[in-house]
Write an enzyme that holds these catalytic residues in place. Sequence first.
Site, PDB file in Angstrom:
ATOM      1  N   HIS A  50       7.963 -36.502  56.362  1.00 22.60           N
ATOM      2  CA  HIS A  50       7.883 -37.096  55.031  1.00 22.60           C
ATOM      3  C   HIS A  50       8.571 -38.472  54.990  1.00 22.60           C
ATOM      4  O   HIS A  50       7.961 -39.467  54.572  1.00 22.60           O
ATOM      5  CB  HIS A  50       8.537 -36.131  54.021  1.00 22.60           C
ATOM      6  N   GLU A  51       9.825 -38.498  55.441  1.00 24.63           N
ATOM      7  CA  GLU A  51      10.572 -39.768  55.396  1.00 24.63           C
ATOM      8  C   GLU A  51       9.958 -40.802  56.335  1.00 24.63           C
ATOM      9  O   GLU A  51      10.037 -42.001  56.078  1.00 24.63           O
ATOM     10  CB  GLU A  51      12.049 -39.536  55.735  1.00 24.63           C
ATOM     11  N   GLU A  72       5.638 -42.876  47.410  1.00 24.45           N
ATOM     12  CA  GLU A  72       5.549 -41.434  47.619  1.00 24.45           C
ATOM     13  C   GLU A  72       4.170 -41.044  48.157  1.00 24.45           C
ATOM     14  O   GLU A  72       4.050 -40.056  48.896  1.00 24.45           O
ATOM     15  CB  GLU A  72       5.854 -40.710  46.302  1.00 24.45           C
ATOM     16  N   HIS A 128       7.497 -42.776  54.371  1.00 24.25           N
ATOM     17  CA  HIS A 128       8.179 -43.851  53.633  1.00 24.25           C
ATOM     18  C   HIS A 128       8.517 -45.003  54.576  1.00 24.25           C
ATOM     19  O   HIS A 128       8.323 -46.179  54.256  1.00 24.25           O
ATOM     20  CB  HIS A 128       9.494 -43.336  53.037  1.00 24.25           C
TER      21      HIS A 128
END
Lengths: 507, 507
Positions: B270-271, B300, B274
């Site tokens: 997930h990160e 996001e 980003h």
Amino acid sequence: MTSPYQQLSNHFQQLHHLHHLSAICGWDQATMMPHGGNDARSAALAELAVLTHQKLTAAQVGDWLDQAEHAGSPTLTDAQQANLREIHRRYQQARVLPEKLVQAQSLAGSRCEHAWREQRKNNDWSGFATNLKEVVNLSREEAAIRVAAHADNGSVLGNYDSLLDRYEPGMTTTRLDTLFGDLKTWLPGMIDRVIDQQSSQTVCPPQGPFPIEKQKALGLEIMTLLGFDFNHGRLDISVHPFCGGVPEDVRITTRYDEQDFTQSLMGIIHETGHARYEQGLPATWLSQPAGEARSMGIHESQSLFFEMQLGRHPAFLQRISPVIQSHLPGETGPAFSSANLARLYTRVQRGFIRVDADELTYPAHIILRYELERALIEGEIEVGDIPELWDQKMQRYLGVSTRGNYRDGCMQDIHWTDGSFGYFPSYTLGAMYAAQFCAALQRDLGDLAPRLARGELDDVFSWLSNNIWSQASLLETDALVKQATGEALNPGWFRTHLEKRYLDTSV
Amino acid sequence: MTSPYQQLSNHFQQLHHLHHLSAICGWDQATMMPHGGNDARSAALAELAVLTHQKLTAAQVGDWLDQAEHAGSPTLTDAQQANLREIHRRYQQARVLPEKLVQAQSLAGSRCEHAWREQRKNNDWSGFATNLKEVVNLSREEAAIRVAAHADNGSVLGNYDSLLDRYEPGMTTTRLDTLFGDLKTWLPGMIDRVIDQQSSQTVCPPQGPFPIEKQKALGLEIMTLLGFDFNHGRLDISVHPFCGGVPEDVRITTRYDEQDFTQSLMGIIHETGHARYEQGLPATWLSQPAGEARSMGIHESQSLFFEMQLGRHPAFLQRISPVIQSHLPGETGPAFSSANLARLYTRVQRGFIRVDADELTYPAHIILRYELERALIEGEIEVGDIPELWDQKMQRYLGVSTRGNYRDGCMQDIHWTDGSFGYFPSYTLGAMYAAQFCAALQRDLGDLAPRLARGELDDVFSWLSNNIWSQASLLETDALVKQATGEALNPGWFRTHLEKRYLDTSV
């Protein structure tokens, strides 16, 4: 109405906050930052340097200083007077430098330092020299500006003096020449005698590998024994060990060699001395110039007090020998015995690397650097002359040659990369101060040895706290030293200490 | 003469540098800083926030904007026009806030966030509520000021709208009510159906412990597979995972559970989404507002593209199953099989914790927070009402109770601690954008599955880079989405994606 003094105090509190950001981002740059982040970091830190410089030299500051100083002493406490003196010094030091020069120095320094991390590995002198020339030129420019400013104030300083003054207020080339000149008369002979004497000793080097995680755990336990406050600081890794961060959050670093734990262990003890000075600065004065460490020489006196007066003392090594054995795998026999550790940590050898040097040869490394950097700043030599002169002086003072070996010669230190000319003498001044402080401490508390053997260091730390740490910059250097020891800097204590440790075979 | 546009550009480059310092010191505060350093850090960051605010709202900026905007379009490129638009938006957003409020918010936010780290562990709601009330009061003050400023410009916004606008320009409560209202009509039913359907599935949870160092090595390998640039970023640990730092040096964090590697692994994916957005922003525009990420919702969308569209895709799990097995000790049997991993990572469960929630229940957590924070900012409820309402909504939307369990209830998130009201909707907007981007990408490139199975992701990253990352803020959100997908935000794609993944039993 807010008084001029209060205005100054508020203003310098803001500067304290900006310094915090610079210190933490600087620490990150040396410990955490990936290589590719450097250009952006350098630009950001340069921006902050300009901003700080603008704020420090704002016209208001001069006005407030005039008003506060003309208001006279009755309205201010002694500590506030001292703060005013330190504010004045910082303001005068900063205002003579044009903003463009400050920015250029920050950028050139960041660039040179960052590239050096790789260039040193690659023994790339010509790459390094290109960057260093820019740094030297900017430092010469700074020196010329400072000399002119001092002349305006009626004082005659040389170019190098004017840079030295940034780190060691009150110290001059003349005074250093006396101190170091004396040292040169007896040090080489003492080195010869000690090496000769030690040649019959058997020293047993501990056999690695010593895993980094275990060395780190050992270091943390020794830091705890030495009173490091982990709620206000931490230990990390960097190429060149340093003590950074801020008094409220002191960041010390080390580097580990898996084959030799002794260097990082003593390095950690050294940086812990710096750290305790910072952590011991008076809480109520932290945001003000009077609450900062007195000078680089006094700072180094604390790290060297920890390293030389405590850390390498046979009684301290006796205390930590079982601690070392409990952390590190391998033999439990002669290598980790306190007698062997004491021989290891007082072993005198002629080597290339300043930070690896023993207590006795270290001043020779410093005198070499002092002579080169002074000549460089005075324009007597150029960057291109450094390798040849470095080699000559290494041969003369330490009997070893660094020809072609830039990595372990003139590229070994971080200091010149960001223009910290005038810093090196602080190390040997620090060693002298440390010996003098330790003599005074033993005059007050009695012989250190039994305390060290038992690991009962509270009274020692209290003495340092009362006499040095809590005094911050409330006194000028000579007054501080006199208050703590009864006299100004007297290099005789350093010689006495060395003779006792290295030549008194009865100990 | 320097043009007004160039003056603005220089000015915002300085702000970019100041932001760098704030981002790195903020990262350090969450990852490295010892507890005792917090007061000094908070004060330093508050000082920087004030300085940044002063610089952003300097009268010159308004003058330069007037001049640059009146000069008209012929002199500026499209990208420069876009930059001017983004500069204008930041200036207007900032200038309405008084400096004292900005400083108070920074201090209160730092205090609340830092104390929360301990208070959450101790389930200490009353301690937390005291700090949170101050943060909420300051946010209400901010909202009132923003609403008045919008009214002056002729636009009618609610209090909450005015805070939402900080993260998601162009988004309104009205639009959110439509999007989330639609979701509420079908989501609870879908959750029921899927849980019922999955009740007959056998899922085999991997048995720990999985040492942190091994989980970290696994995470680093997956980050490499996903194209994370380690020359411009790093992975560390924090209580609440985040993506921080700067585009030139992106700092992502995770937290490890020795008993369960699956959460940190997917958190890292997930990160990394980003991070790649930040690392993929256009280099030539990095120092300018037009070069920043478009919005929190679009940000996001990239993390959720990585996590939901790539990371939890059965074909991707098939690709990384052997990588997981190679890093983690223990069984090589059913638990690490790609089929079992796919069932684990699409397992739908009614739980307390948003960040641990599966793809399907996650929007329910967001709707709950949206409804509470909107009511809080509109003054319809008070901080003291939160635990009771939280419990009620958890029971209604997810059938679980958090009564008395503040730690896993209303104290679980970092967002409110520093006043980030209006941020939560970005998560579900991001999920919707991600589904829409993925549909468009497959329209352009064909089905993802075979690429994912082979780990051949270059074309996928190129599509994201061309359509999203390199576009930064050069377009407004709706235009960006339309250019990439052919239409503005259409939540139908999210529903289609969920139905295909969770209800199409033929897959």
